[in-house]
Motif scaffolding. Structure first.
Motif, PDB file in Angstrom:
ATOM      1  N   ALA A   1      -0.268  64.129  60.497  1.00 53.84           N
ATOM      2  CA  ALA A   1       1.022  64.278  61.184  1.00 53.84           C
ATOM      3  C   ALA A   1       0.997  63.509  62.501  1.00 53.84           C
ATOM      4  O   ALA A   1       0.875  64.083  63.577  1.00 53.84           O
ATOM      5  CB  ALA A   1       1.334  65.745  61.420  1.00 53.84           C
ATOM      6  N   LEU A   2       1.081  62.200  62.385  1.00 55.20           N
ATOM      7  CA  LEU A   2       1.178  61.322  63.549  1.00 55.20           C
ATOM      8  C   LEU A   2       2.640  60.962  63.761  1.00 55.20           C
ATOM      9  O   LEU A   2       3.455  61.073  62.834  1.00 55.20           O
ATOM     10  CB  LEU A   2       0.366  60.041  63.328  1.00 55.20           C
ATOM     11  CG  LEU A   2      -1.123  60.200  63.059  1.00 55.20           C
ATOM     12  CD1 LEU A   2      -1.736  58.863  62.689  1.00 55.20           C
ATOM     13  CD2 LEU A   2      -1.813  60.802  64.271  1.00 55.20           C
ATOM     14  N   ASP A   3       2.969  60.495  64.943  1.00 59.53           N
ATOM     15  CA  ASP A   3       4.344  60.057  65.166  1.00 59.53           C
ATOM     16  C   ASP A   3       4.733  58.949  64.188  1.00 59.53           C
ATOM     17  O   ASP A   3       5.857  58.908  63.702  1.00 59.53           O
ATOM     18  CB  ASP A   3       4.521  59.557  66.602  1.00 59.53           C
ATOM     19  CG  ASP A   3       4.482  60.686  67.621  1.00 59.53           C
ATOM     20  OD1 ASP A   3       4.688  61.851  67.226  1.00 59.53           O
ATOM     21  OD2 ASP A   3       4.231  60.395  68.799  1.00 59.53           O
ATOM     22  N   SER A   4       3.794  58.060  63.899  1.00 55.32           N
ATOM     23  CA  SER A   4       4.094  56.902  63.059  1.00 55.32           C
ATOM     24  C   SER A   4       3.707  57.078  61.591  1.00 55.32           C
ATOM     25  O   SER A   4       3.992  56.211  60.774  1.00 55.32           O
ATOM     26  CB  SER A   4       3.377  55.670  63.606  1.00 55.32           C
ATOM     27  OG  SER A   4       1.974  55.882  63.564  1.00 55.32           O
ATOM     28  N   LEU A   5       3.038  58.163  61.239  1.00 55.48           N
ATOM     29  CA  LEU A   5       2.563  58.350  59.874  1.00 55.48           C
ATOM     30  C   LEU A   5       2.525  59.826  59.519  1.00 55.48           C
ATOM     31  O   LEU A   5       1.877  60.622  60.192  1.00 55.48           O
ATOM     32  CB  LEU A   5       1.153  57.760  59.722  1.00 55.48           C
ATOM     33  CG  LEU A   5       0.498  57.860  58.348  1.00 55.48           C
ATOM     34  CD1 LEU A   5       1.292  57.073  57.305  1.00 55.48           C
ATOM     35  CD2 LEU A   5      -0.938  57.366  58.423  1.00 55.48           C
ATOM     36  N   LYS A   6       3.206  60.181  58.461  1.00 60.24           N
ATOM     37  CA  LYS A   6       3.239  61.565  57.974  1.00 60.24           C
ATOM     38  C   LYS A   6       2.855  61.559  56.495  1.00 60.24           C
ATOM     39  O   LYS A   6       3.521  60.932  55.674  1.00 60.24           O
ATOM     40  CB  LYS A   6       4.633  62.167  58.126  1.00 60.24           C
ATOM     41  CG  LYS A   6       5.201  62.036  59.520  1.00 60.24           C
ATOM     42  CD  LYS A   6       5.332  63.360  60.185  1.00 60.24           C
ATOM     43  CE  LYS A   6       6.043  63.255  61.517  1.00 60.24           C
ATOM     44  NZ  LYS A   6       5.166  63.031  62.637  1.00 60.24           N
ATOM     45  N   LEU A   7       1.741  62.234  56.180  1.00 53.51           N
ATOM     46  CA  LEU A   7       1.284  62.363  54.800  1.00 53.51           C
ATOM     47  C   LEU A   7       0.857  63.798  54.547  1.00 53.51           C
ATOM     48  O   LEU A   7       0.218  64.418  55.397  1.00 53.51           O
ATOM     49  CB  LEU A   7       0.080  61.452  54.531  1.00 53.51           C
ATOM     50  CG  LEU A   7       0.289  59.951  54.593  1.00 53.51           C
ATOM     51  CD1 LEU A   7      -1.054  59.235  54.513  1.00 53.51           C
ATOM     52  CD2 LEU A   7       1.198  59.503  53.464  1.00 53.51           C
ATOM     53  N   SER A   8       1.182  64.280  53.376  1.00 54.10           N
ATOM     54  CA  SER A   8       0.671  65.596  53.002  1.00 54.10           C
ATOM     55  C   SER A   8      -0.824  65.466  52.755  1.00 54.10           C
ATOM     56  O   SER A   8      -1.364  64.368  52.586  1.00 54.10           O
ATOM     57  CB  SER A   8       1.370  66.091  51.735  1.00 54.10           C
ATOM     58  OG  SER A   8       0.905  65.352  50.613  1.00 54.10           O
ATOM     59  N   ALA A   9      -1.497  66.590  52.703  1.00 56.52           N
ATOM     60  CA  ALA A   9      -2.933  66.579  52.445  1.00 56.52           C
ATOM     61  C   ALA A   9      -3.242  65.951  51.088  1.00 56.52           C
ATOM     62  O   ALA A   9      -4.189  65.175  50.959  1.00 56.52           O
ATOM     63  CB  ALA A   9      -3.479  67.997  52.519  1.00 56.52           C
ATOM     64  N   LEU A  10      -2.443  66.262  50.073  1.00 54.40           N
ATOM     65  CA  LEU A  10      -2.704  65.724  48.742  1.00 54.40           C
ATOM     66  C   LEU A  10      -2.452  64.219  48.703  1.00 54.40           C
ATOM     67  O   LEU A  10      -3.221  63.463  48.098  1.00 54.40           O
ATOM     68  CB  LEU A  10      -1.877  66.456  47.695  1.00 54.40           C
ATOM     69  CG  LEU A  10      -2.307  66.307  46.246  1.00 54.40           C
ATOM     70  CD1 LEU A  10      -3.813  66.507  46.050  1.00 54.40           C
ATOM     71  CD2 LEU A  10      -1.547  67.286  45.375  1.00 54.40           C
ATOM     72  N   GLN A  11      -1.409  63.749  49.353  1.00 53.37           N
ATOM     73  CA  GLN A  11      -1.172  62.309  49.431  1.00 53.37           C
ATOM     74  C   GLN A  11      -2.338  61.605  50.129  1.00 53.37           C
ATOM     75  O   GLN A  11      -2.778  60.538  49.705  1.00 53.37           O
ATOM     76  CB  GLN A  11       0.127  62.015  50.177  1.00 53.37           C
ATOM     77  CG  GLN A  11       1.369  62.416  49.416  1.00 53.37           C
ATOM     78  CD  GLN A  11       2.613  62.373  50.289  1.00 53.37           C
ATOM     79  OE1 GLN A  11       2.554  62.541  51.503  1.00 53.37           O
ATOM     80  NE2 GLN A  11       3.757  62.157  49.651  1.00 53.37           N
ATOM     81  N   THR A  12      -2.866  62.222  51.182  1.00 57.15           N
ATOM     82  CA  THR A  12      -3.984  61.642  51.912  1.00 57.15           C
ATOM     83  C   THR A  12      -5.239  61.595  51.048  1.00 57.15           C
ATOM     84  O   THR A  12      -5.955  60.589  51.028  1.00 57.15           O
ATOM     85  CB  THR A  12      -4.254  62.428  53.213  1.00 57.15           C
ATOM     86  OG1 THR A  12      -3.053  62.479  53.978  1.00 57.15           O
ATOM     87  CG2 THR A  12      -5.340  61.773  54.037  1.00 57.15           C
ATOM     88  N   ALA A  13      -5.510  62.662  50.311  1.00 55.22           N
ATOM     89  CA  ALA A  13      -6.686  62.687  49.435  1.00 55.22           C
ATOM     90  C   ALA A  13      -6.581  61.626  48.344  1.00 55.22           C
ATOM     91  O   ALA A  13      -7.560  60.942  48.036  1.00 55.22           O
ATOM     92  CB  ALA A  13      -6.862  64.078  48.825  1.00 55.22           C
ATOM     93  N   VAL A  14      -5.390  61.459  47.770  1.00 58.93           N
ATOM     94  CA  VAL A  14      -5.189  60.417  46.754  1.00 58.93           C
ATOM     95  C   VAL A  14      -5.390  59.044  47.387  1.00 58.93           C
ATOM     96  O   VAL A  14      -6.065  58.176  46.811  1.00 58.93           O
ATOM     97  CB  VAL A  14      -3.803  60.534  46.091  1.00 58.93           C
ATOM     98  CG1 VAL A  14      -3.503  59.311  45.229  1.00 58.93           C
ATOM     99  CG2 VAL A  14      -3.717  61.806  45.252  1.00 58.93           C
ATOM    100  N   ALA A  15      -4.856  58.827  48.571  1.00 58.06           N
ATOM    101  CA  ALA A  15      -5.026  57.535  49.260  1.00 58.06           C
ATOM    102  C   ALA A  15      -6.499  57.254  49.533  1.00 58.06           C
ATOM    103  O   ALA A  15      -6.959  56.111  49.380  1.00 58.06           O
ATOM    104  CB  ALA A  15      -4.225  57.519  50.554  1.00 58.06           C
ATOM    105  N   MET A  16      -7.246  58.276  49.922  1.00 53.42           N
ATOM    106  CA  MET A  16      -8.682  58.105  50.160  1.00 53.42           C
ATOM    107  C   MET A  16      -9.405  57.712  48.872  1.00 53.42           C
ATOM    108  O   MET A  16     -10.292  56.852  48.892  1.00 53.42           O
ATOM    109  CB  MET A  16      -9.282  59.381  50.741  1.00 53.42           C
ATOM    110  CG  MET A  16      -8.817  59.665  52.152  1.00 53.42           C
ATOM    111  SD  MET A  16      -9.358  61.265  52.763  1.00 53.42           S
ATOM    112  CE  MET A  16     -11.116  61.053  52.763  1.00 53.42           C
TER     113      MET A  16
END
Length: 117
Positions: A47-62
């Protein structure tokens, strides 16, 4: 509510990892995914000002950034009763429509298992 003790040990592991990420980082959600080789990727909400990702989206991206070609399963620990359409879409993009998505509460109790569909 689904009995978490009935989970396969590998699925129980990703639920536990997701719960740990949520607690450790003090974020609204924790998630973990398992790729086709059995490697796991764990993440929390971004949850950054410039980037918002759910935990699952982040895990998939990783997983994608680490070279995963597919997913065997995904888990999210959240206050929500279900996985969002956006989360399921991210899992589906890498794992396919039949990939199971386990949704657990903050206590780690499994609420529901759905497919990425």
């Amino acid at each position: 509510m689904t009995d978490s003790s009935a989970l396969d040990p590998e699925d129980r592991k990703i639920v536990t990892l997701a719960r740990s990420a949520r607690a450790r980082n003090g974020v609204p959600e924790g998630a973990a995914v398992r790729d086709e080789t059995g490697r796991t990727y764990v993440a929390g909400t971004v949850a950054l000002d410039s980037l918002k990702l759910s935990a699952l989206q982040t895990a998939v991206a990783m997983a994608v950034a680490s070279g995963a070609k597919s997913l065997e399963a995904a888990a999210v620990v959240t206050e929500s009763a279900e996985a969002s359409a956006e989360d399921r879409a991210a899992v589906r993009d890498l794992g396919g429509p039949g990939t199971p998505v386990l949704v657990a509460g903050p206590d780690g109790a499994l609420r529901v298992t759905v497919t990425a569909g």
